[in-house]
Design a protein around this motif. Structure first.
Motif, PDB file in Angstrom:
ATOM      1  N   ARG A 192       0.837  -1.209   0.000  1.00  0.00           N
ATOM      2  CA  ARG A 192       0.000   0.000   0.000  1.00  0.00           C
ATOM      3  C   ARG A 192       0.867   1.253   0.000  1.00  0.00           C
ATOM      4  N   ALA A 193       1.941   1.251   0.791  1.00  0.00           N
ATOM      5  CA  ALA A 193       2.845   2.399   0.831  1.00  0.00           C
ATOM      6  C   ALA A 193       3.504   2.618  -0.529  1.00  0.00           C
ATOM      7  N   ARG A 194       3.879   1.544  -1.186  1.00  0.00           N
ATOM      8  CA  ARG A 194       4.506   1.655  -2.502  1.00  0.00           C
ATOM      9  C   ARG A 194       3.509   2.183  -3.536  1.00  0.00           C
ATOM     10  N   MET A 195       2.276   1.721  -3.464  1.00  0.00           N
ATOM     11  CA  MET A 195       1.238   2.212  -4.378  1.00  0.00           C
ATOM     12  C   MET A 195       1.014   3.716  -4.169  1.00  0.00           C
ATOM     13  N   LEU A 196       1.045   4.157  -2.922  1.00  0.00           N
ATOM     14  CA  LEU A 196       0.891   5.577  -2.636  1.00  0.00           C
ATOM     15  C   LEU A 196       2.035   6.381  -3.273  1.00  0.00           C
ATOM     16  N   GLU A 197       3.255   5.880  -3.180  1.00  0.00           N
ATOM     17  CA  GLU A 197       4.396   6.536  -3.826  1.00  0.00           C
ATOM     18  C   GLU A 197       4.198   6.604  -5.342  1.00  0.00           C
ATOM     19  N   MET A 198       3.770   5.505  -5.918  1.00  0.00           N
ATOM     20  CA  MET A 198       3.615   5.427  -7.369  1.00  0.00           C
ATOM     21  C   MET A 198       2.508   6.353  -7.881  1.00  0.00           C
ATOM     22  N   ALA A 199       1.542   6.651  -7.051  1.00  0.00           N
ATOM     23  CA  ALA A 199       0.430   7.514  -7.470  1.00  0.00           C
ATOM     24  C   ALA A 199       0.930   8.876  -7.942  1.00  0.00           C
ATOM     25  N   ASP A 200       1.993   9.366  -7.321  1.00  0.00           N
ATOM     26  CA  ASP A 200       2.524  10.677  -7.680  1.00  0.00           C
ATOM     27  C   ASP A 200       3.459  10.627  -8.883  1.00  0.00           C
ATOM     28  N   ARG A 201       3.586   9.480  -9.501  1.00  0.00           N
ATOM     29  CA  ARG A 201       4.485   9.333 -10.646  1.00  0.00           C
ATOM     30  C   ARG A 201       3.758   9.230 -11.982  1.00  0.00           C
ATOM     31  N   CYS A 202       2.456   9.408 -11.973  1.00  0.00           N
ATOM     32  CA  CYS A 202       1.756   9.326 -13.258  1.00  0.00           C
ATOM     33  C   CYS A 202       2.149  10.534 -14.114  1.00  0.00           C
ATOM     34  N   PRO A 203       2.127  10.389 -15.434  1.00  0.00           N
ATOM     35  CA  PRO A 203       2.551  11.469 -16.317  1.00  0.00           C
ATOM     36  C   PRO A 203       1.783  12.787 -16.134  1.00  0.00           C
ATOM     37  N   VAL A 204       0.494  12.719 -15.875  1.00  0.00           N
ATOM     38  CA  VAL A 204      -0.273  13.964 -15.687  1.00  0.00           C
ATOM     39  C   VAL A 204       0.157  14.665 -14.405  1.00  0.00           C
ATOM     40  N   HIS A 205       0.373  13.911 -13.344  1.00  0.00           N
ATOM     41  CA  HIS A 205       0.864  14.499 -12.089  1.00  0.00           C
ATOM     42  C   HIS A 205       2.191  15.214 -12.331  1.00  0.00           C
ATOM     43  N   LYS A 206       3.091  14.549 -13.026  1.00  0.00           N
ATOM     44  CA  LYS A 206       4.397  15.151 -13.321  1.00  0.00           C
ATOM     45  C   LYS A 206       4.245  16.424 -14.148  1.00  0.00           C
ATOM     46  N   ALA A 207       3.359  16.402 -15.124  1.00  0.00           N
ATOM     47  CA  ALA A 207       3.153  17.581 -15.967  1.00  0.00           C
ATOM     48  C   ALA A 207       2.585  18.747 -15.163  1.00  0.00           C
ATOM     49  N   LEU A 208       1.674  18.450 -14.247  1.00  0.00           N
ATOM     50  CA  LEU A 208       1.048  19.510 -13.462  1.00  0.00           C
ATOM     51  C   LEU A 208       1.979  20.111 -12.417  1.00  0.00           C
ATOM     52  N   GLU A 209       2.883  19.309 -11.878  1.00  0.00           N
ATOM     53  CA  GLU A 209       3.734  19.823 -10.810  1.00  0.00           C
ATOM     54  C   GLU A 209       4.992  20.522 -11.317  1.00  0.00           C
ATOM     55  N   ASN A 210       5.269  20.435 -12.595  1.00  0.00           N
ATOM     56  CA  ASN A 210       6.460  21.057 -13.158  1.00  0.00           C
ATOM     57  C   ASN A 210       6.074  22.254 -14.021  1.00  0.00           C
ATOM     58  N   PRO A 211       6.989  23.185 -14.174  1.00  0.00           N
ATOM     59  CA  PRO A 211       6.687  24.328 -15.050  1.00  0.00           C
ATOM     60  C   PRO A 211       6.345  23.859 -16.457  1.00  0.00           C
ATOM     61  N   SER A 212       5.427  24.562 -17.067  1.00  0.00           N
ATOM     62  CA  SER A 212       5.002  24.249 -18.429  1.00  0.00           C
ATOM     63  C   SER A 212       5.301  25.423 -19.336  1.00  0.00           C
ATOM     64  N   ALA A 213       5.452  25.142 -20.590  1.00  0.00           N
ATOM     65  CA  ALA A 213       5.619  26.189 -21.590  1.00  0.00           C
ATOM     66  C   ALA A 213       4.394  26.158 -22.499  1.00  0.00           C
ATOM     67  N   PHE A 214       3.957  27.314 -22.904  1.00  0.00           N
ATOM     68  CA  PHE A 214       2.785  27.420 -23.775  1.00  0.00           C
ATOM     69  C   PHE A 214       3.144  28.228 -25.003  1.00  0.00           C
ATOM     70  N   GLU A 215       2.587  27.824 -26.109  1.00  0.00           N
ATOM     71  CA  GLU A 215       2.730  28.576 -27.351  1.00  0.00           C
ATOM     72  C   GLU A 215       1.375  28.574 -28.031  1.00  0.00           C
ATOM     73  N   THR A 216       0.845  29.745 -28.320  1.00  0.00           N
ATOM     74  CA  THR A 216      -0.437  29.869 -28.998  1.00  0.00           C
ATOM     75  C   THR A 216      -0.206  30.636 -30.285  1.00  0.00           C
ATOM     76  N   VAL A 217      -0.647  30.058 -31.396  1.00  0.00           N
ATOM     77  CA  VAL A 217      -0.484  30.713 -32.688  1.00  0.00           C
ATOM     78  C   VAL A 217      -1.850  30.859 -33.348  1.00  0.00           C
ATOM     79  N   LEU A 218      -2.018  31.900 -34.088  1.00  0.00           N
ATOM     80  CA  LEU A 218      -3.254  32.139 -34.812  1.00  0.00           C
ATOM     81  C   LEU A 218      -3.111  31.563 -36.207  1.00  0.00           C
ATOM     82  N   VAL A 219      -4.009  30.666 -36.575  1.00  0.00           N
ATOM     83  CA  VAL A 219      -3.996  30.068 -37.910  1.00  0.00           C
ATOM     84  C   VAL A 219      -4.639  31.064 -38.855  1.00  0.00           C
TER      85      VAL A 219
END
Length: 137
Positions: free
Chosen positions: A103-130
């Motif tokens: 159970r403790a290991r599963m709790l650790e792994m929960a924070d390793r999903c790709p979306v969690h990693k993306a949300l907790e780290n800085p992101s870069a955005f680029e918006t272009v007008l077509v």
């Protein structure tokens, strides 16, 4: 990953979110002018974290051969505009015959999903007008 396309027409706030093969409806509740036909965008964001978490945990448990019957993630999302900060609170339910170490290991792994990693780290955005929608539908 597939390109995600959001399309809104004249129906207030009803948005169709699609990939090449899937479509879901995003909307706002009636009290703000929507029709409540789907999740709000923030709910979809929390749902992305919840679904990624349980998928990651299912993959991990299956790889380890652990007896997990089901995994539930309840995610609450709040945004504090004064602090310009999002907070995600995830409550996990692990159903199965797991020992305390598993159970403790599963709790650790929960924070390793790709979306969690993306949300907790800085992101870069680029918006272009077509400028030529015929060339770029």
């Amino acid at each position: 990953m597939a390109t995600i396309t959001a399309r809104i027409e004249r129906t207030p706030y009803e948005t169709h979110l699609s990939t090449g093969s899937q479509v879901i409806v995003i909307d706002e509740p009636t009290d703000v002018g929507g029709q409540d036909k789907g999740m709000r965008p923030g709910e979809l964001l929390a749902g992305s974290l919840a679904s990624c978490t349980v998928i990651t945990l299912r993959m991990y448990a299956d790889r380890k051969g652990w007896p997990v019957d089901s995994i539930v993630a309840h995610v609450d999302y709040t945004y504090n505009s004064q602090q310009n900060r999002s907070t995600f609170t995830t409550r996990l339910i692990l159903n199965g015959d797991l020992d305390d170490d598993q159970r403790a290991r599963m709790l650790e792994m929960a924070d390793r999903c790709p979306v969690h990693k993306a949300l907790e780290n800085p992101s870069a955005f680029e918006t272009v007008l077509v400028t030529d929608p015929v060339q770029n539908p």
